[in-house]
Each structure stands twice: as C-alpha cells, then as structure tokens.
Design a protein around this motif. Structure first.
Motif, PDB file in Angstrom:
ATOM      1  N   ARG A  78       4.699   1.955  11.173  1.00  0.00           N
ATOM      2  CA  ARG A  78       3.905   1.286  10.121  1.00  0.00           C
ATOM      3  C   ARG A  78       4.442  -0.101   9.359  1.00  0.00           C
ATOM      4  NH1 ARG A  78       3.256   6.849   8.706  1.00  0.00           N
ATOM      5  NH2 ARG A  78       5.032   6.632   7.150  1.00  0.00           N
ATOM      6  N   GLU A  83      -1.424   0.792  13.160  1.00  0.00           N
ATOM      7  CA  GLU A  83      -1.834   1.897  12.708  1.00  0.00           C
ATOM      8  C   GLU A  83      -2.625   2.737  13.831  1.00  0.00           C
ATOM      9  OE1 GLU A  83      -3.631   4.263   9.388  1.00  0.00           O
ATOM     10  OE2 GLU A  83      -1.655   3.116   9.643  1.00  0.00           O
ATOM     11  N   ARG A 105      -3.117   5.652  -0.736  1.00  0.00           N
ATOM     12  CA  ARG A 105      -2.647   4.252  -1.072  1.00  0.00           C
ATOM     13  C   ARG A 105      -3.484   3.685  -2.224  1.00  0.00           C
ATOM     14  NH1 ARG A 105      -3.944   4.504   4.130  1.00  0.00           N
ATOM     15  NH2 ARG A 105      -5.582   3.158   4.811  1.00  0.00           N
ATOM     16  N   ARG A 158     -10.288   1.452   7.247  1.00  0.00           N
ATOM     17  CA  ARG A 158      -8.978   1.846   6.479  1.00  0.00           C
ATOM     18  C   ARG A 158      -7.788   1.205   7.294  1.00  0.00           C
ATOM     19  NH1 ARG A 158      -8.274   8.261   5.727  1.00  0.00           N
ATOM     20  NH2 ARG A 158      -8.402   8.048   8.007  1.00  0.00           N
ATOM     21  N   TYR A 161      -7.259  -2.315   5.932  1.00  0.00           N
ATOM     22  CA  TYR A 161      -6.813  -2.542   4.733  1.00  0.00           C
ATOM     23  C   TYR A 161      -5.314  -2.442   4.847  1.00  0.00           C
ATOM     24  CZ  TYR A 161      -5.412  -1.097   0.037  1.00  0.00           C
ATOM     25  OH  TYR A 161      -4.548  -1.035  -1.079  1.00  0.00           O
ATOM     26  N   LYS A 162      -4.632  -1.948   5.503  1.00  0.00           N
ATOM     27  CA  LYS A 162      -3.164  -1.981   5.552  1.00  0.00           C
ATOM     28  C   LYS A 162      -2.605  -3.199   6.094  1.00  0.00           C
ATOM     29  CE  LYS A 162      -2.659   3.213   6.345  1.00  0.00           C
ATOM     30  NZ  LYS A 162      -1.814   4.222   7.098  1.00  0.00           N
TER      31      LYS A 162
END
Length: 612
Positions: A78, A83, A105, A158, A161-162
C-alpha cells in the motif's frame, strides 16, 4: 531505458513440494493496462496475493520505480501505491457509495466526527472521474442497488481515492452481462487516462484483448508470453501466439480449433446477477431511482424504517384516544409513560448498535442490576450520589468489556455467552443479597435526585436526559467514525478487515457501550423508585428486544436506526398504559404486543431489502 513502475524479477513461490510460481519476470509501466491471462491453476491468484503483500514470495526481487523493496508485505504494498480489487470487491452491499469509498479511512475532524460534506464531494468527484454520468444515483445510493458493473466502479473509485499508482483488478467482469462489462471497460479507460496503471486479470481473452495495452500469459507458474497490443491484430492471432508457445510446431496464424486456450479463455455468455431477490427491480429500487437531487424524498427513503415505526405508534395512539378520549386528552397519562420510558431508552439505544454490528447482548438486564447495586451500596454508605453514578457507569463499562472479550477473543456465540452471563451475574446478586432490597431514603433530598429524577413543569427530568442521550447516539451512529465502523463490521466483516478496520476492537466496544447504557438505565431506575431491588432490570429483556426490532433494526446486521429504536421503545412503553387506560382488561396487553410487533415487522419487510 526508462524505469518501470513495478517490476517482478524471478519471483518464486513454493508450497511444500508444489511450485505455484516458478520464476516470474513481469513489469508494469505508468499509465498502461497490462492484461494478465491464465487458466485455472496457472498461478494468477498467487501472483495477485504476492503483489498485494498478502503472501510472501519464496524468492525473487520486487522493484518499485527502479529501486528494490525489501520486507514486502501488505503495508509495504500500500505504501508504494498498489491497491488490489479482489473478485469479491470487498464491498458492504447495505451501505452507501460514500460509506464504501471511505471505509476504514473516513475523513474526520475533531474527536472522530465525520466530515460528511467533504466526503460527499470527494465521492461524487471520484465517481464522475471514472465515468459515472448517470443521474439515477448519488453518492448516498446503496451499493446493493447497483448493477454488477457499477459495483466494480465503486471498488475502482475506492482504490483511486487512495491516490495509488497501480490498481489490480481480479476477474472484474465475472458474471457480468455485455452491457455491464462495457461499463467496467469505460471505468478502466478513465482510470488509465488519469495516469494510473492497471493489471487486468481475466479468464476471457476477449475481455483482456479489448482493454489491455500489453498482454502477459501465465501458464503453470511461469510467464510464457508477453506482447504489445500493437503487435497483435486480433483475438485469434493472440490465441495463435499462445498456442505457438504451448506447441511450437503449431502455425501461429492458425490456432487449433477447440484448443484449451481457445476454449478455456474465450468469452462466455455471462448474465448479470439478479438485482433483487425476485430477479427484478423491487418497488423500493424503482422508487430509489427517482430520489436523486430531491432532499425530502431522500430523507424519507433513508429514514423509512423510523418513519414506519412512527406511523404504527400514531395509529395505535389514535385507537386509544378513540376508545377513551377523556383519559388520553390529559397530560397525566403521558407523564406516567415518560417517567419510566428513559430507563428503556438508555438500554435500547446501545442495543441498536450491537445488533447493527452483527451481535446480540442478552446480559444487559443483569448488568443493569449489578451496576445499580454498586450505586445503591455507595449511596447507602454515605457517598455522594454523583460519585455513586460514576462508579455504577464504570462497573457497567468493565462488565461490558469482559463480556466483549469473552465473545470476541474466546470465540463464543454472543447469543449463548451473553445469556450465560445474564444468569451468572443475576445469580451472584441473589446469592449475596438473599433477596433483600436496599432502600435509599436519603436519595430524594440530594442534588443528584433533583438533577436526574425530579419534575419540572410537569415534565419528568429524566426524559430530557434520555432524549439527549438518543440525540447523541443518533449522531454517533450516523456522523461518527465509530458508527461507520459498526455498520461496516455488521454488514461485511471481511470487507471491513480488508479495508483496515480493527473488527475485533469494534466488536468489543459494542459490548462496552451496551454495558454503559445498561448501567445508566439501572441507575435511573433505582433513582425513580428510591429503592434497589435484586431483580432490577429483569423485566426489561423482552420489551427492549421488542423495541429494537419494532423500531426497524433488522437482525442481520449492517443496518439500524437509533431514532426508530427510540420510537419503538415509546410504542412498547405506551401499550400497557394505553390498554388499561382505554378500559380494557390486562389480558389485552399481550394481544396488542403481538399485533404491534407483527404490523411493524410486515412494514419493515416491505420497505427493507437484504442485499447479502
């Protein structure tokens, strides 16, 4: 030569005497889609798990942007910007798009309160960025109501978003129709256009051919073919290359008909999974598609369980008023209900959290009795009632913690374990006290009594404290990180765990909260009666459980309504008083209990859908 984004060098993985991977060399460049093809047993799953850091390779080297990375694990994966979207998508189907995008998160401010507006804006941006252009849904829409392709889009959003560099999609088109597959392809192209790289893993060579910039074929734990999209003109030619690797004598331009590559890897006529238990759009789903942008309709839809319970309560009270208008148009009848209702509210509210978290707690009656026993002993010994209240709450907290540890870490069923603790604690109370009560004659003159159990303008003070507790718990459930984690754990604990939520800690905290609520309820009960009884709390088991389920919290977890539970408690508390005041005999009480429960459950069954 430009450095690669991610590179595997001679990666091997051995399970006993079996070589799952026999020396894989593979790389991914920036802003490209690498199509990874392989039959069942080829080693794709092992390679994915190594890339995600879930499995450690037996040997080999992993480099990120030209630099070797040592101590490879999930955290390191990560950290370097990888991801993985596994085949099950790790989605909580009964939660909203926002809840899924930010699961584990959440954007929070001081003390863990959610930044709801910012989360909405960020989720909306992500969904539009990957190509969600339909006005049929908003970030508040429930994921279980989306199609298979749209759910993949949520999982991809999702991952984006990281702010990752590489997204690994494991079989993203499995069980999807052609239309839904096209949606996934659109999302993937949008992600690539934004500068992200993707490893697209699929059984269908047609799907991989349509979306990938480069192809890698994995067979028996080794990469047997790598080629660019520009070097292959058609799917048949790609199959021919693959056949040539497996059978060098084969003409690459004429792949063998019926070969294992052509048959095992070609596209299948998949169909989209049913959108509802009946296989068709439910009335709720049809209506949902009309709510976008309409605040009032969305409010009604999201709070339909609590509003349904309120409707049942109003119908019931209308019947009581019609039966005896003289009694039900005076304040005294309502004041009597509001005097004892707070005790139930302090227990119903945390039980909503417990049930929404996928657990059950039947020990709260004994915890009420045990904590209020501590309160009574300290008051009897001359301590200030405020100090005694704090001690009672701490007692409930400790008992809740012990029960939570027993359930979570000893692996016991919450139903059986909490029922056993209820008997154990109640038995201990009876053994020590031998049925004797404790009269608190001086409590009525204390400041604490005036603060927590007096009457102001014909309104019992304790109901004001209970209403404040309900409001706080409602905000905690809907606007705090703890509430978000409770719903995620109750909906899909595996997904919550994959997203970094400490599932065990959340479950223990549920029982702690239940213990605190039971302690407060038991203390208020003792203050109202100015006497502690060894049976304190015993009569609340069935009414409290009834209040939770009548209020619209289903038994399957992931869904709950604090406000609905409070209205359910008001409904249940009003039944006995209403039946007697209406001039009916006490025999009608059980009849009305059953009638209200059945009507409420039928209403909730109609407007609530279980998506897993």
């Amino acid at each position: 030569m430009a450095e690669h984004l991610i590179e595997f060098r001679n990666i091997k993985k051995r399970y006993g005497s079996v070589d799952a991977l026999g020396g894989v060399d593979l790389y991914v460049d920036k802003a490209e889609v690498l199509g990874l093809i392989g039959d069942n047993g080829a080693g794709k799953s092992t390679l994915i798990k190594i890339l995600a850091g879930v499995v450690k390779p037996t040997s080999g080297e992993i480099s990120v942007r030209g630099s070797p990375v040592y101590g490879w694990n999930a955290a390191r994966s990560r950290e370097v910007g990888i991801e993985t979207v596994f085949q099950d998508q790790a989605l909580a189907l009964q939660q909203s798009i926002i809840d899924n995008v930010f699961m584990g998160r959440e954007l929070v401010g001081m003390f863990g309160w959610l930044k709801a507006k910012r989360q909405f804006a960020e989720a909306d941006r992500l969904m539009r960025e990957i190509g969600f252009t339909s006005k049929a849904f908003t970030p508040h829409s429930i994921v279980g109501q989306l199609s298979g392709g749209e759910r993949q889009g949520v999982a991809i959003a999702r991952a984006m978003y990281k702010q990752v560099d590489l997204i690994v999609l494991d079989e993203p088109t499995t069980a999807l129709s052609l239309t839904e597959t096209a949606k996934v392809f659109h999302y993937v192209r949008q992600v690539r256009a934004s500068g992200h790289s993707i490893i697209f893993i699929d059984h269908s060579i047609h799907h991989v051919f349509d979306i990938a910039d480069r192809f890698a074929v994995l067979d028996r734990g080794k990469i047997v073919l790598e080629t660019d999209r520009s070097e292959v003109k058609s799917v048949q030619e790609l199959i021919g290359f693959m056949e040539h690797v497996a059978h060098p004598a084969t003409d690459v331009q004429l792949p063998r008909r019926g070969s294992r590559w052509a048959s095992a890897l070609t596209d299948q006529a998949d169909k989209s999974p049913p959108r509802s238990p009946t296989g068709e759009d439910s009335e709720v789903e049809k209506g949902w598609r009309q709510f976008s942008g309409q605040w009032l309709r969305r409010f009604v839809f999201e709070h339909r369980a609590a509003l349904g319970t309120l409707a049942v309560f109003l119908v019931m009270m209308s019947i009581f008023v019609a039966a005896n208008p003289a009694v039900f148009t005076t304040w005294s009848i309502y004041s009597s209900v509001l005097t004892t209702l707070p005790v139930a509210l302090f227990v119903v509210v945390p039980l909503v959290f417990v049930v929404a978290g996928g657990e059950i707690d039947l020990s709260f009656p004994a915890v009420m009795g045990f904590a209020s026993w501590a309160f009574a002993l300290l008051v009897q010994a001359g301590f200030d009632p405020l100090i005694a209240m704090v001690a009672a709450i701490l007692t409930g907290l400790v008992l809740g913690f012990c029960i939570g540890m027993l359930v979570v870490y000893a692996g016991l069923s919450s139903l059986i374990a909490t029922l056993g603790m209820n008997f154990l604690l109640r038995g201990l109370i009876q053994i020590v006290n031998e049925g004797r009560s404790i009269a608190l004659v001086t409590l009525g003159n204390s400041l604490s009594y005036k603060l927590f159990s007096s009457v102001i303008l014909d309104v019992p003070v304790q109901i004001l404290w209970a209403v404040g507790f309900v409001i706080f718990a409602t905000l905690l459930y809907n606007r705090h990180r703890f509430g978000a984690h409770v719903k995620a754990v109750g909906d899909n604990p595996d997904s919550a765990r994959q997203m970094g939520i400490n599932v065990k800690r959340v479950r223990v905290r549920l029982f702690v909260f239940m213990g605190v609520g039971a302690a407060i309820g038991g203390t208020f009960s003792t203050m109202i009666n100015l006497t502690w009884w060894p049976t304190a709390g015993d009569g609340y088991l069935l009414p409290v459980l009834t209040s939770v389920f009548v209020g619209g919290t289903p038994a399957w977890g992931g869904v709950g309504t604090v406000m609905g539970g409070a209205i359910g408690a008001l409904t249940v508390a009003s039944i006995q008083t209403g039946v007697v005041a209406a001039g009916l005999s006490g025999f009608y009480v059980q009849f009305f209990y059953g009638l209200i429960i059945i009507l409420s459950l039928l209403g909730h069954r109609w407007n609530q859908i279980r998506y897993r």
